[in-house]
Write an enzyme that holds these catalytic residues in place. Structure first.
Site, PDB file in Angstrom:
ATOM      1  N   ASN A 226       0.855  -1.247  -0.018  1.00 14.04           N
ATOM      2  CA  ASN A 226      -0.229   0.118   0.029  1.00 14.04           C
ATOM      3  C   ASN A 226       0.853   1.348  -0.003  1.00 14.04           C
ATOM      4  OD1 ASN A 226      -2.319  -1.611   0.090  1.00 14.04           O
ATOM      5  ND2 ASN A 226      -2.483  -1.235   2.267  1.00 14.04           N
ATOM      6  N   ASP A 294      -3.318  -5.714   2.514  1.00 13.57           N
ATOM      7  CA  ASP A 294      -4.386  -6.623   2.814  1.00 13.57           C
ATOM      8  C   ASP A 294      -4.124  -8.198   2.396  1.00 13.57           C
ATOM      9  OD1 ASP A 294      -6.068  -4.808   3.916  1.00 13.57           O
ATOM     10  OD2 ASP A 294      -6.315  -4.046   1.881  1.00 13.57           O
ATOM     11  N   ASP A 323      -4.860  -9.285  10.252  1.00  9.76           N
ATOM     12  CA  ASP A 323      -5.606  -7.937  10.293  1.00  9.76           C
ATOM     13  C   ASP A 323      -5.129  -7.607  11.760  1.00  9.76           C
ATOM     14  OD1 ASP A 323      -6.975  -5.816  11.158  1.00  9.76           O
ATOM     15  OD2 ASP A 323      -8.823  -6.664   9.736  1.00  9.76           O
ATOM     16  N   LYS A 355     -15.773   0.323  10.512  1.00  9.64           N
ATOM     17  CA  LYS A 355     -14.437  -0.301  10.513  1.00  9.64           C
ATOM     18  C   LYS A 355     -14.389  -0.271  12.285  1.00  9.64           C
ATOM     19  CE  LYS A 355      -9.487   0.036   9.469  1.00  9.64           C
ATOM     20  NZ  LYS A 355      -8.432   0.669   8.648  1.00  9.64           N
TER      21      LYS A 355
END
Length: 417
Positions: A226, A294, A323, A355
């Protein structure tokens, strides 16, 4: 009631930015009185500052007119905040040592008001051990510091040491002026008293911060990641250390200097980051800023993948990464305050609220990254909690970090009685 700032301008090429800073502060309704050091007058004239402040500009410690009518004690008392911008390595050293050998440093030693120093200097001077030692002493003394920016310098070098833009300095000044005075601490004091622990609101607390991206290898030369510069996470780690916390910073692959007083652990992948986070527990606060990938490849190739001439891409089997925020939110050693970050491009508040529940976090700091936030120096965030949404105006990432750490300190503090 008009808020008053005493601006001390020390000598350096960045002194010219003081003129724009004064203009911005006056535009916000803040009264400014200026002090020029002797060397600052080589870069900025008293006349130009006087025109913008609409006030006398001070500089001579032994000017009888100044001492009779105002005096350095009165100058130090008649402001709500004292700002040193730019703050050269020289004046920072004198402040740290308690030297009072001119009007500016005498005011600083005599004041009982909060002080903000905004350093600006050559990159080598900034990273010198003596300067970093002086900065640590100033933090311990309760001085507020707005760290310099990265960028090209007048000397031709590039790196950390540029004076932040006047807009960022003005925003930090407004933030400090807006801080409430605590009556229980100020009772019996003339104007201002430092907070407990010398103003270090997170003393004896352990703050865990993640920052930067993770790199998930495809083969020895390619990876999945990312976008993240790590700047916001590093700024939060620095602000927590400035507030007196013991800080553990788990950093993905970024090229940023370690903030003073911060313990840094470098990792590459999401699994390495999770292991480092769990090893750092227990902690009082976790601020999960890192942009964790992810997915990762199920099996990273041992050799570089080559094109086979078919025009078809090499098949990649992807699996989900752990996560980290969700794991921490339900961990047996869960910190008292768990804060996640949400980089969104649409439906910012809606996605952040979802979230918050899904991850088991206490706060989500949501920001719109559809512009140039990634890698930039400014950020506009929303703090999403179970009680609602608090929107913050755009400000420097250092200012966001300082404001967030103040909110953290308030959340951890027992209520006043």
């Amino acid at each position: 009631m008009t808020q008053r700032v005493l601006l001390i301008v020390s000598g350096g090429i960045a002194a010219y930015k003081a003129l724009e800073l004064v203009r911005l502060l006056r535009k916000r309704g803040i009264a400014v009185r200026a002090v020029l050091t002797e060397s600052a007058q080589q870069f900025v004239t008293p006349l130009s500052l006087g025109v913008l402040t609409e006030d006398h500009v001070y500089g001579d410690m032994f000017d009888l007119k100044e001492e009779r009518e105002i005096g350095h004690i009165q100058l130090s008392r008649q402001a709500d905040l004292i700002v040193v911008a730019p703050a050269t390595a020289n004046i920072l050293a004198r402040m740290a040592a308690g030297i009072a050998d001119d009007l500016a440093t005498t005011i600083l030693l005599a004041t009982d008001k909060p002080v903000l120093a905004v350093p600006a200097m050559n990159i080598r001077m900034w990273h010198h051990r003596a300067t970093q030692r002086n900065l640590e002493q100033l933090r311990a003394d309760g001085i507020h510091l707005l760290e310099p920016d990265d960028g090209p310098m007048a000397c031709g070098e590039y790196g950390k040491g540029r004076l932040p833009e006047p807009e960022a300095i003005a925003a930090e000044i407004q933030r400090l002026l807006a801080l409430p005075k605590r009556p229980d601490l100020l009772a019996g004091q003339p104007d201002f008293a430092p907070a407990p622990n010398g103003g270090r609101a997170l003393a004896e607390r352990h703050v865990l911060v993640t920052a930067g991206p993770t790199h998930e290898p495809i083969d020895p030369v390619r990876y999945i990641a990312n976008r993240s510069s790590g700047k916001q996470g590093f700024a939060i780690a620095a602000a927590a250390a400035n507030a007196g916390a013991r800080v553990t910073l788990v950093a993905g692959p970024v090229h940023l200097p370690t903030p003073p007083g911060v313990d840094r652990i470098d990792v590459e992948t999401a699994r390495e980051m999770l292991a480092a986070v769990e090893a750092a527990l227990p902690a009082d606060v976790a601020v999960m800023v890192a942009a964790v990938a992810d997915w990762r490849t199920a099996d990273a190739a041992g050799q570089k993948l080559k094109k086979d001439g078919s025009g078809e891409p090499a098949p990649l089997a992807l699996v989900e990464n752990p996560d980290i925020l969700a794991i921490l939110g339900r961990h047996a050693q869960r910190p008292a305050l768990v804060i996640g970050f949400a980089a969104e491009t649409e439906k910012i508040a809606e996605h952040a609220q979802a979230k918050l529940t899904r991850k088991g976090a206490d706060w989500i700091v949501a920001n719109d990254v559809s512009g140039d936030v990634m890698g930039g120096d400014a950020n506009a965030v929303r703090i999403v909690t179970a009680d609602g949404i608090e929107g913050w105006e755009s400000m420097s990432k250092d200012a966001v970090a300082a404001k967030l750490i103040e909110k953290v300190a308030d959340a951890l503090s027992p209520p006043l009685h």
